[in-house]
Design a protein around this motif. Structure first.
Motif, PDB file in Angstrom:
ATOM      1  N   THR A 204     113.599  -2.518 114.031  1.00  0.00           N
ATOM      2  CA  THR A 204     112.636  -2.145 112.998  1.00  0.00           C
ATOM      3  C   THR A 204     111.292  -1.846 113.635  1.00  0.00           C
ATOM      4  OG1 THR A 204     113.748  -3.580 111.387  1.00  0.00           O
ATOM      5  CG2 THR A 204     111.529  -2.839 110.847  1.00  0.00           C
ATOM      6  N   LEU A 205     110.760  -0.666 113.345  1.00  0.00           N
ATOM      7  CA  LEU A 205     109.462  -0.232 113.842  1.00  0.00           C
ATOM      8  C   LEU A 205     108.532  -0.059 112.648  1.00  0.00           C
ATOM      9  CD1 LEU A 205     110.724   2.556 116.280  1.00  0.00           C
ATOM     10  CD2 LEU A 205     110.179   0.189 116.868  1.00  0.00           C
ATOM     11  N   THR A 206     107.347  -0.647 112.708  1.00  0.00           N
ATOM     12  CA  THR A 206     106.418  -0.551 111.583  1.00  0.00           C
ATOM     13  C   THR A 206     105.002  -0.256 112.061  1.00  0.00           C
ATOM     14  OG1 THR A 206     105.912  -2.923 111.586  1.00  0.00           O
ATOM     15  CG2 THR A 206     107.756  -2.192 110.209  1.00  0.00           C
ATOM     16  N   HIS A 207     104.226   0.307 111.163  1.00  0.00           N
ATOM     17  CA  HIS A 207     102.795   0.521 111.384  1.00  0.00           C
ATOM     18  C   HIS A 207     102.087   0.186 110.079  1.00  0.00           C
ATOM     19  CE1 HIS A 207      99.031   2.207 112.820  1.00  0.00           C
ATOM     20  NE2 HIS A 207      98.958   2.940 111.718  1.00  0.00           N
ATOM     21  N   SER A 208     101.026  -0.595 110.166  1.00  0.00           N
ATOM     22  CA  SER A 208     100.348  -1.037 108.951  1.00  0.00           C
ATOM     23  C   SER A 208      98.836  -0.964 109.104  1.00  0.00           C
ATOM     24  CB  SER A 208     100.758  -2.474 108.599  1.00  0.00           C
ATOM     25  OG  SER A 208     100.375  -3.369 109.626  1.00  0.00           O
ATOM     26  N   LYS A 209      98.172  -0.830 107.959  1.00  0.00           N
ATOM     27  CA  LYS A 209      96.714  -0.876 107.872  1.00  0.00           C
ATOM     28  C   LYS A 209      96.333  -1.772 106.703  1.00  0.00           C
ATOM     29  CE  LYS A 209      95.827   3.785 109.695  1.00  0.00           C
ATOM     30  NZ  LYS A 209      95.214   5.111 109.394  1.00  0.00           N
ATOM     31  N   ALA A 210      95.358  -2.625 106.922  1.00  0.00           N
ATOM     32  CA  ALA A 210      94.923  -3.543 105.871  1.00  0.00           C
ATOM     33  C   ALA A 210      93.415  -3.755 105.979  1.00  0.00           C
ATOM     34  CB  ALA A 210      95.649  -4.881 105.991  1.00  0.00           C
ATOM     35  N   THR A 211      92.811  -4.121 104.866  1.00  0.00           N
ATOM     36  CA  THR A 211      91.372  -4.402 104.822  1.00  0.00           C
ATOM     37  C   THR A 211      91.167  -5.857 104.404  1.00  0.00           C
ATOM     38  OG1 THR A 211      90.891  -2.116 104.191  1.00  0.00           O
ATOM     39  CG2 THR A 211      89.151  -3.731 103.840  1.00  0.00           C
ATOM     40  N   ILE A 212      90.363  -6.582 105.193  1.00  0.00           N
ATOM     41  CA  ILE A 212      90.024  -7.962 104.851  1.00  0.00           C
ATOM     42  C   ILE A 212      88.511  -8.118 104.789  1.00  0.00           C
ATOM     43  CG2 ILE A 212      92.125  -8.880 105.896  1.00  0.00           C
ATOM     44  CD1 ILE A 212      90.383  -9.827 108.249  1.00  0.00           C
ATOM     45  N   ARG A 213      88.086  -9.205 104.176  1.00  0.00           N
ATOM     46  CA  ARG A 213      86.661  -9.538 104.082  1.00  0.00           C
ATOM     47  C   ARG A 213      86.399 -10.827 104.850  1.00  0.00           C
ATOM     48  NH1 ARG A 213      86.363 -10.546  98.201  1.00  0.00           N
ATOM     49  NH2 ARG A 213      88.598 -10.840  98.499  1.00  0.00           N
ATOM     50  N   GLU A 214      85.347 -10.830 105.608  1.00  0.00           N
ATOM     51  CA  GLU A 214      84.929 -12.013 106.357  1.00  0.00           C
ATOM     52  C   GLU A 214      83.458 -12.310 106.063  1.00  0.00           C
ATOM     53  OE1 GLU A 214      86.686 -14.025 107.979  1.00  0.00           O
ATOM     54  OE2 GLU A 214      88.545 -12.989 108.497  1.00  0.00           O
ATOM     55  N   THR A 215      83.117 -13.606 106.072  1.00  0.00           N
ATOM     56  CA  THR A 215      81.743 -14.022 105.820  1.00  0.00           C
ATOM     57  C   THR A 215      81.028 -14.281 107.137  1.00  0.00           C
ATOM     58  OG1 THR A 215      82.412 -15.053 103.727  1.00  0.00           O
ATOM     59  CG2 THR A 215      80.270 -15.708 104.649  1.00  0.00           C
ATOM     60  N   ASP A 216      79.872 -13.654 107.330  1.00  0.00           N
ATOM     61  CA  ASP A 216      79.041 -13.916 108.508  1.00  0.00           C
ATOM     62  C   ASP A 216      78.397 -15.290 108.327  1.00  0.00           C
ATOM     63  OD1 ASP A 216      76.875 -14.100 110.361  1.00  0.00           O
ATOM     64  OD2 ASP A 216      76.853 -11.915 110.535  1.00  0.00           O
ATOM     65  N   PRO A 217      78.734 -16.288 109.187  1.00  0.00           N
ATOM     66  CA  PRO A 217      78.208 -17.652 108.983  1.00  0.00           C
ATOM     67  C   PRO A 217      76.690 -17.746 109.139  1.00  0.00           C
ATOM     68  CG  PRO A 217      79.329 -17.478 111.091  1.00  0.00           C
ATOM     69  CD  PRO A 217      79.602 -16.204 110.370  1.00  0.00           C
ATOM     70  N   ASP A 218      76.090 -16.780 109.793  1.00  0.00           N
ATOM     71  CA  ASP A 218      74.631 -16.820 109.990  1.00  0.00           C
ATOM     72  C   ASP A 218      73.875 -16.254 108.806  1.00  0.00           C
ATOM     73  OD1 ASP A 218      74.899 -17.944 112.568  1.00  0.00           O
ATOM     74  OD2 ASP A 218      75.239 -15.950 113.426  1.00  0.00           O
ATOM     75  N   THR A 219      74.387 -15.159 108.226  1.00  0.00           N
ATOM     76  CA  THR A 219      73.675 -14.496 107.132  1.00  0.00           C
ATOM     77  C   THR A 219      74.306 -14.741 105.769  1.00  0.00           C
ATOM     78  OG1 THR A 219      74.978 -12.456 107.345  1.00  0.00           O
ATOM     79  CG2 THR A 219      73.027 -12.683 108.755  1.00  0.00           C
ATOM     80  N   GLY A 220      75.573 -15.184 105.750  1.00  0.00           N
ATOM     81  CA  GLY A 220      76.282 -15.345 104.486  1.00  0.00           C
ATOM     82  C   GLY A 220      76.753 -14.032 103.898  1.00  0.00           C
ATOM     83  N   GLU A 221      76.564 -12.939 104.614  1.00  0.00           N
ATOM     84  CA  GLU A 221      76.957 -11.631 104.125  1.00  0.00           C
ATOM     85  C   GLU A 221      78.465 -11.431 104.309  1.00  0.00           C
ATOM     86  OE1 GLU A 221      76.022  -6.884 105.018  1.00  0.00           O
ATOM     87  OE2 GLU A 221      74.980  -8.477 106.127  1.00  0.00           O
ATOM     88  N   VAL A 222      79.101 -10.856 103.297  1.00  0.00           N
ATOM     89  CA  VAL A 222      80.527 -10.557 103.365  1.00  0.00           C
ATOM     90  C   VAL A 222      80.711  -9.137 103.879  1.00  0.00           C
ATOM     91  CG1 VAL A 222      82.675 -10.338 102.059  1.00  0.00           C
ATOM     92  CG2 VAL A 222      81.042 -12.145 101.485  1.00  0.00           C
ATOM     93  N   VAL A 223      81.455  -8.994 104.954  1.00  0.00           N
ATOM     94  CA  VAL A 223      81.697  -7.684 105.554  1.00  0.00           C
ATOM     95  C   VAL A 223      83.195  -7.406 105.562  1.00  0.00           C
ATOM     96  CG1 VAL A 223      79.616  -7.749 106.966  1.00  0.00           C
ATOM     97  CG2 VAL A 223      81.751  -8.684 107.867  1.00  0.00           C
ATOM     98  N   SER A 224      83.551  -6.135 105.500  1.00  0.00           N
ATOM     99  CA  SER A 224      84.954  -5.726 105.509  1.00  0.00           C
ATOM    100  C   SER A 224      85.316  -5.150 106.870  1.00  0.00           C
ATOM    101  CB  SER A 224      85.210  -4.664 104.428  1.00  0.00           C
ATOM    102  OG  SER A 224      84.968  -5.181 103.139  1.00  0.00           O
ATOM    103  N   ARG A 225      86.568  -5.342 107.253  1.00  0.00           N
ATOM    104  CA  ARG A 225      87.058  -4.730 108.488  1.00  0.00           C
ATOM    105  C   ARG A 225      88.535  -4.408 108.353  1.00  0.00           C
ATOM    106  NH1 ARG A 225      89.297  -8.370 112.443  1.00  0.00           N
ATOM    107  NH2 ARG A 225      89.302 -10.539 111.740  1.00  0.00           N
ATOM    108  N   ARG A 226      88.990  -3.453 109.158  1.00  0.00           N
ATOM    109  CA  ARG A 226      90.370  -3.000 109.121  1.00  0.00           C
ATOM    110  C   ARG A 226      91.184  -3.716 110.186  1.00  0.00           C
ATOM    111  NH1 ARG A 226      90.675   2.035 106.486  1.00  0.00           N
ATOM    112  NH2 ARG A 226      92.948   1.832 106.685  1.00  0.00           N
ATOM    113  N   ILE A 227      92.374  -4.139 109.804  1.00  0.00           N
ATOM    114  CA  ILE A 227      93.289  -4.820 110.717  1.00  0.00           C
ATOM    115  C   ILE A 227      94.718  -4.361 110.412  1.00  0.00           C
ATOM    116  CG2 ILE A 227      91.810  -6.870 110.889  1.00  0.00           C
ATOM    117  CD1 ILE A 227      93.880  -8.264 109.020  1.00  0.00           C
ATOM    118  N   SER A 228      95.661  -4.769 111.250  1.00  0.00           N
ATOM    119  CA  SER A 228      97.064  -4.640 110.895  1.00  0.00           C
ATOM    120  C   SER A 228      97.410  -5.718 109.877  1.00  0.00           C
ATOM    121  CB  SER A 228      97.946  -4.790 112.140  1.00  0.00           C
ATOM    122  OG  SER A 228      97.683  -3.763 113.071  1.00  0.00           O
TER     123      SER A 228
END
Length: 255
Positions: A204-228
């Motif tokens: 089985t061969l797969t390719h995926s794209k996903a978006t998650i949100r992470e909180t910057d512990p210094d600013t409290g700002e929520v930022v999005s980034r792309r991952i598998s």
């Protein structure tokens, strides 16, 4: 991670209907399933040695249609296609309504997690060439919402004063595309006792794209980034050999 005082209780009430398309054109079943899920859990929170009870309760509905089609090219070769909608509920560990605070660090479950929901399309061809022998190739595509992932939310909301606050969040929309190649053969044409040999392989061969949100512990700002897509391997290979005859049944597998 804290564990619930009592195991979470999840009750599902399904309603199921089915019809069938038949004829010279592609044929197959049309299914429709409606589910109502009720979730109840009681957990415990440990706030630096002070314990308290935490409860959670919710319910939600899902409609899960499915269309499966098959077209036979000849007696041994078939094309199959499927359009389906599926749901995968978070694990009890992810949903556990408890927390454990140790100084400026905390770990807790998230009973508000939504279930993963996916719209799926599968298309493939298979060829049968003997008893229990088949070779196939299937492509698939999944449009996924609400996958669960582990996240550090320190610096935001109730956890603004913490250096680490680990829990689970729902991710945004993700896409998965893949190809599955499979081969299975029973060597029935060999003379005894070798006619019990079996072999199979699956890639089985797969390719995926996903978006998650992470909180910057210094600013409290929520930022999005792309991952598998979390917990999804790009390549999976399974091999197996076996023997099944004369009262023996043996399997040896590797992946």
């Amino acid at each position: 991670m804290t564990t619930p005082i009592a195991p979470p209780a999840t009750k599902t009430m399904p309603v199921f209907t089915e019809a069938t398309l038949d004829g010279k054109c592609p044929s197959g079943p049309i299914e429709s399933r409606w589910e109502r899920t009720r979730f109840d859990a009681t957990g415990t929170g440990d706030n630096d040695g002070t314990f308290e009870s935490v409860q959670a309760r919710k319910s939600y509905d899902d409609w899960l249609p499915a269309l499966h089609l098959r077209r036979d090219l000849d007696d041994d070769t078939s094309i199959r296609a499927a359009l389906t909608r599926s749901v995968v509920r978070p694990t009890f560990g992810q949903l556990a309504p408890g927390f454990q605070i140790d100084g400026d660090e905390v770990e807790f479950g998230n009973p508000e997690l939504k279930p993963l929901r996916s719209n799926n399309f599968d298309l493939g061809i298979e060829h049968r060439f003997g008893p229990a022998s088949v070779v196939s190739a299937y492509g698939f595509y999944k449009d996924i919402n609400n996958f669960a992932y582990r996240s550090n939310v320190a610096g935001s909301g109730l956890w603004a004063g913490f250096d680490e606050a680990v829990t689970f969040r729902n991710g945004d929309r993700s896409k998965l595309v893949g190809l599955e190649l499979a081969y299975t053969h029973a060597f029935k044409s060999l003379p005894a006792p070798w006619n019990g040999l079996l072999a199979s392989a699956n890639l089985t061969l797969t390719h995926s794209k996903a978006t998650i949100r992470e909180t910057d512990p210094d600013t409290g700002e929520v930022v999005s980034r792309r991952i598998s897509l979390p917990n999804q391997s790009d390549r999976v290979l399974n091999l197996a050999v076996g023997y099944e005859a004369h009262g023996w049944s043996i399997r040896l597998a590797a992946n």
